[in-house]
Design an enzyme around this catalytic site. Structure first.
Site, PDB file in Angstrom:
ATOM      1  N   ARG A  55      47.691  74.129   0.118  1.00 43.47           N
ATOM      2  CA  ARG A  55      46.465  73.563   0.708  1.00 43.47           C
ATOM      3  C   ARG A  55      45.525  74.639   1.254  1.00 43.47           C
ATOM      4  O   ARG A  55      44.306  74.527   1.102  1.00 43.47           O
ATOM      5  CB  ARG A  55      46.825  72.567   1.804  1.00 43.47           C
ATOM      6  CG  ARG A  55      47.508  71.308   1.274  1.00 43.47           C
ATOM      7  CD  ARG A  55      47.675  70.279   2.367  1.00 43.47           C
ATOM      8  NE  ARG A  55      48.341  69.071   1.881  1.00 43.47           N
ATOM      9  CZ  ARG A  55      48.528  67.982   2.630  1.00 43.47           C
ATOM     10  NH1 ARG A  55      48.093  67.958   3.871  1.00 43.47           N
ATOM     11  NH2 ARG A  55      49.141  66.935   2.117  1.00 43.47           N
ATOM     12  N   ASP A 156      38.846  59.705  13.285  1.00 42.40           N
ATOM     13  CA  ASP A 156      39.840  60.560  12.638  1.00 42.40           C
ATOM     14  C   ASP A 156      39.445  62.007  12.869  1.00 42.40           C
ATOM     15  O   ASP A 156      38.256  62.309  13.077  1.00 42.40           O
ATOM     16  CB  ASP A 156      39.921  60.268  11.139  1.00 42.40           C
ATOM     17  CG  ASP A 156      41.251  60.699  10.535  1.00 42.40           C
ATOM     18  OD1 ASP A 156      42.146  59.842  10.393  1.00 42.40           O
ATOM     19  OD2 ASP A 156      41.406  61.891  10.230  1.00 42.40           O
TER      20      ASP A 156
END
Length: 289
Positions: A55, A156
């Site tokens: 990632r 979020d």
């Protein structure tokens, strides 16, 4: 070597055998675990090394770097840099679906139907929007005309996920998993370049307010009281002390009879005395003595 092994293994290699073009040392990985914990409260296990490499490698290549140590040093020199947002987004897991853990929604519908006044629900880990839009659908079905006054606050830490959530556009194969009546009522099917996609109808998106929020931040922009808080499948990434602090901060934001919805693998009973289990991973405030 056992017979046939040469053929079965030729041309293949495990992920640990593949040659990497970027350098990730043990100290780099330890520092990444510390930084994401300090920044977002996420506890990365030792076995997440491959995930971290894959990632964050995109961020290193984006900046033309070949060593994780150089990337981390750049981050630490610039505490307010925009790259921190990309770093956090990269290490955040977004696994969600419409009406995930479906047993929660009839309980929500039953609860809000008994309430007077405008209904407010907080989705504290909104991800790409499936959960808050599912809540909005549930409120619309349960409240009828009163749903126009209902609001879903959706937050979020992952800003990229929130961008997708605000757009409200999803693959048709994902939307088709809903009841056909809900698909017709709450979605618009795409045509032309949008074929294979579905967009949430405006009357639903108007009910949802998306905002960026870090549950570890010293202050939250969200204001109560809420009839319900959904904080599902996010606490599993925090340690127990962090979970307890977050639960204590949820309490004053809930109405006295409000509901707290947890994920199926989360158990708050042994973490905080603020909430007690009502059943089916749903919690209520513990009565004050």
């Amino acid at each position: 070597m056992p017979p046939g092994q040469e053929a079965s293994s030729a041309g293949w290699a495990s992920s640990s055998m593949l040659e990497r073009d970027l350098e990730l040392t043990e100290s780099d990985f330890t520092r990444i675990r510390q930084l994401i914990y300090e920044r977002a409260g996420i506890v990365l296990a030792e076995h997440k090394r491959e995930m971290v490499y894959s990632r964050l490698a995109k961020r290193l290549r984006h900046h033309g770097l070949t060593r994780f140590g150089d990337y981390l040093a750049r981050l630490e020199r610039q505490p307010a840099a925009k790259e921190w947002e990309a770093f956090t987004n990269a290490l955040t897991t977004n696994l969600t679906a419409f009406f995930r853990e479906a047993h929660h929604f009839p309980l929500l519908a039953e609860h809000v139907a008994r309430q007077s006044g405008p209904v407010r629900v907080w989705s504290a880990a909104a991800s790409t929007g499936e959960e808050p839009y599912s809540i909005a659908m549930c409120l619309t079905e349960a409240l009828g005309p009163r749903a126009k006054e209902a609001r879903v606050v959706a937050t979020d830490i992952d800003t990229e996920a929130l961008t997708r959530a605000r757009a409200g556009i999803y693959p048709m194969e994902q939307v088709r998993k809903l009841d056909e009546s809900r698909v017709k009522r709450f979605f618009l099917k795409g045509g032309g370049e949008r074929i294979g996609l579905a967009k949430v109808r405006p009357e639903l998106t108007e009910m949802v307010e998306f905002e960026s929020l870090n549950l570890l931040a010293p202050s939250w922009a969200v204001k109560g009281p809420f009839d319900a808080i959904f904080c599902r499948n996010v606490m599993i990434y925090f340690d127990k002390s962090t979970q307890a602090k977050i639960l204590a901060r949820f309490a004053p934001l809930l109405k006295p009879d409000g509901l707290l919805f947890a994920g199926h693998s989360e158990n708050f009973s042994y973490i905080s005395e603020v909430f007690r289990l009502r059943g089916q991973t749903v919690y209520v405030l513990t009565p004050k003595r």
